[in-house]
Design an enzyme around this catalytic site. Structure first.
Site, PDB file in Angstrom:
ATOM      1  N   HIS A 121      35.567  32.328  42.630  1.00  0.00           N
ATOM      2  CA  HIS A 121      34.529  32.532  43.653  1.00  0.00           C
ATOM      3  C   HIS A 121      33.574  31.328  43.706  1.00  0.00           C
ATOM      4  CE1 HIS A 121      30.892  34.554  45.403  1.00  0.00           C
ATOM      5  NE2 HIS A 121      31.812  35.164  46.117  1.00  0.00           N
ATOM      6  N   SER A 322      47.188  45.933  43.999  1.00  0.00           N
ATOM      7  CA  SER A 322      46.024  45.325  44.631  1.00  0.00           C
ATOM      8  C   SER A 322      45.735  46.016  45.961  1.00  0.00           C
ATOM      9  CB  SER A 322      46.306  43.836  44.815  1.00  0.00           C
ATOM     10  OG  SER A 322      45.659  43.345  45.954  1.00  0.00           O
TER      11      SER A 322
HETATM   12  C1  LIG Z   1      31.954  39.100  45.528  1.00  0.00           C
HETATM   13  C2  LIG Z   1      32.403  38.266  44.407  1.00  0.00           C
HETATM   14  C3  LIG Z   1      31.490  37.571  43.596  1.00  0.00           C
HETATM   15  C4  LIG Z   1      30.017  37.543  43.890  1.00  0.00           C
HETATM   16  O1  LIG Z   1      29.473  38.796  43.742  1.00  0.00           O
HETATM   17  P1  LIG Z   1      28.147  39.202  44.526  1.00  0.00           P
HETATM   18  O2  LIG Z   1      28.000  40.630  44.146  1.00  0.00           O
HETATM   19  O3  LIG Z   1      28.406  38.961  45.968  1.00  0.00           O
HETATM   20  O4  LIG Z   1      27.054  38.341  43.991  1.00  0.00           O
HETATM   21  C5  LIG Z   1      31.970  36.855  42.534  1.00  0.00           C
HETATM   22  N1  LIG Z   1      33.284  36.814  42.267  1.00  0.00           N
HETATM   23  C6  LIG Z   1      34.193  37.461  43.014  1.00  0.00           C
HETATM   24  C7  LIG Z   1      35.639  37.383  42.654  1.00  0.00           C
HETATM   25  C8  LIG Z   1      33.781  38.206  44.117  1.00  0.00           C
HETATM   26  O5  LIG Z   1      34.696  38.853  44.851  1.00  0.00           O
END
Ligand SMILES: *Cc1c(COP(=O)(O)O)cnc(C)c1O
Length: 375
Positions: A121, A322
């Site tokens: 992410h 998934s």
């Molecule tokens: C959504 C997401 C995040 C970030 O999370 P938030 O709750 O939006 O801060 C981090 N990693 C992955 C894999 C995500 O899907």
């Protein structure tokens, strides 16, 4: 407070209508919308604030810390945390939990190198920058899972440094899960003594405990900390999440802060006191079995969507167990209507618990319409 002016009132009404409308066709982001927290409405009248550590005493008493502790305890059980050796708090989301995990890793291994896959992410890179931690991006496999061979090779080149792994438990685009058993084997084979494993379970952290086979991602599998989002699979009107870490790790940080006379163990000082209530309410009303049923429903709809897309000749696929179905980038109009995220020529739909077959059918009709236009 005065009443809103007529102009501002109509602005607000328009916003409410827009949000209602846009919540209808929403398949591209991992956010559940099937919640009803009206029973908690009364609490919007109060400045609920869970200042500081949820497990420490605090003089600010307009708080929901008792419920927050129950939420953390629920996740500790779900993630098979060691008895009496877990700690955590309700965060503002997965990103904050990831930041906490990396911060913890840096405090324990100040000379460590962070490894994470190219499918990670976007917030993780920003967190590493903020924390000023050296890091190396590892290749991702086609399905989004980390390339273990590349990881093995890269770790061996830097084997004089402690290893900090940021593992993905459900990547954003393809919901791929890195296997921390495989990662631990790599570390053991390379005789790495000092390492830390943080799991980014923003999406699939709350799904994985209900899957069979159970993915290797939790404390019993070797995680040191786990971050999840609360507004994704569980669902919440405000973004939120949970961070869990071995208490022995957190104590090392708490001690160093105790040095300056405080038990300031969370990232922010003031913390949202309402979001723990949403999570608490959801956990209490769904229960373990209810959450399991949500997972089963999502898997069923994802299988249905994959099958329907394939039946019309679209190369749709998904990772094992998934709820994310990946397919070649959809037509712009389809992406716009259904708010489908796209990246590198791929679109995806995420079958959250509120998604049903009728919505998939409607999406299929739209895709067919534009497919014909293209011919
Ligand atoms: C959504 C997401 C995040 C970030 O999370 P938030 O709750 O939006 O801060 C981090 N990693 C992955 C894999 C995500 O899907």
């Amino acid at each position: 407070m005065n009443r809103l002016s007529a102009e501002d009132q109509s602005k607000l009404n328009a916003l409410i209508e827009k949000i209602k409308r846009n919540t209808q066709n929403f398949l591209g982001y991992p956010v559940s919308k099937d919640f009803d927290y009206t029973e908690l409405q009364e609490l919007l009248k109060y400045p609920v604030n869970n200042l500081g550590d949820p497990f420490a005493e605090c003089t600010y008493a307009v708080d929901s810390r008792e419920m927050e502790r129950e939420v953390i305890e629920f996740f500790a059980e779900l993630f098979r945390a060691p008895v009496n050796n877990w700690w955590g708090y309700v965060t503002n989301g997965g990103s904050e939990g990831n930041m906490y995990g990396l911060y913890m890793a840096r405090e324990l291994h100040p000379k460590g190198m962070v490894y994470y896959s190219a499918a990670t992410h976007y917030s993780v890179h920003k967190n590493l920058h903020l924390l000023n931690m050296p890091n190396i991006v590892i290749r991702a496999q086609q399905n989004g899972e980390i390339d273990y061979e590349d990881l093995n090779h890269t770790i061996r080149m830097n084997r004089h440094m402690p290893v900090i792994i940021l593992a993905n438990i459900g990547t954003t685009m393809t919901e791929a899960k890195d296997d921390i058993n495989k990662i631990k084997n790599i570390l053991n084979d390379a005789a790495i003594q000092n390492y830390y494993i943080h799991c980014d379970g923003a999406l699939s952290g709350t799904i994985s405990p209900f899957l069979d086979p159970r993915p290797a991602f939790d404390f019993a599998d070797g995680a040191d900390s786990i971050a999840v989002s609360g507004h994704k699979f569980i669902g919440s009107p405000t973004p939120c999440g949970a961070l869990l870490v071995k208490k022995s790790h957190r104590d090392r940080i708490a001690r160093s802060v105790a040095y300056i006379g405080s038990l300031d163990t969370t990232i922010t000082g003031s913390r949202n006191g309402h979001s723990p209530l949403f999570l608490w309410y959801a956990i209490k009303t769904f229960g373990f079995d209810g959450l399991k049923r949500r997972v089963e429903h999502s898997l069923k709809i994802a299988a249905y969507a994959e099958e329907r897309l394939r039946a019309m000749g679209i190369a749709a696929w998904r990772n094992p167990n998934s709820i994310t179905v990946v397919f070649p980038e959809a037509h712009e109009q389809v992406r716009k209507k259904w708010q489908l995220a796209s990246e590198k020529g791929l679109s995806h739909i995420i079958c959250m618990p509120n998604v049903n077959e009728a919505q998939i059918d409607e999406l299929i009709v739209d895709i067919e319409k534009y497919q014909m236009e293209l011919v």
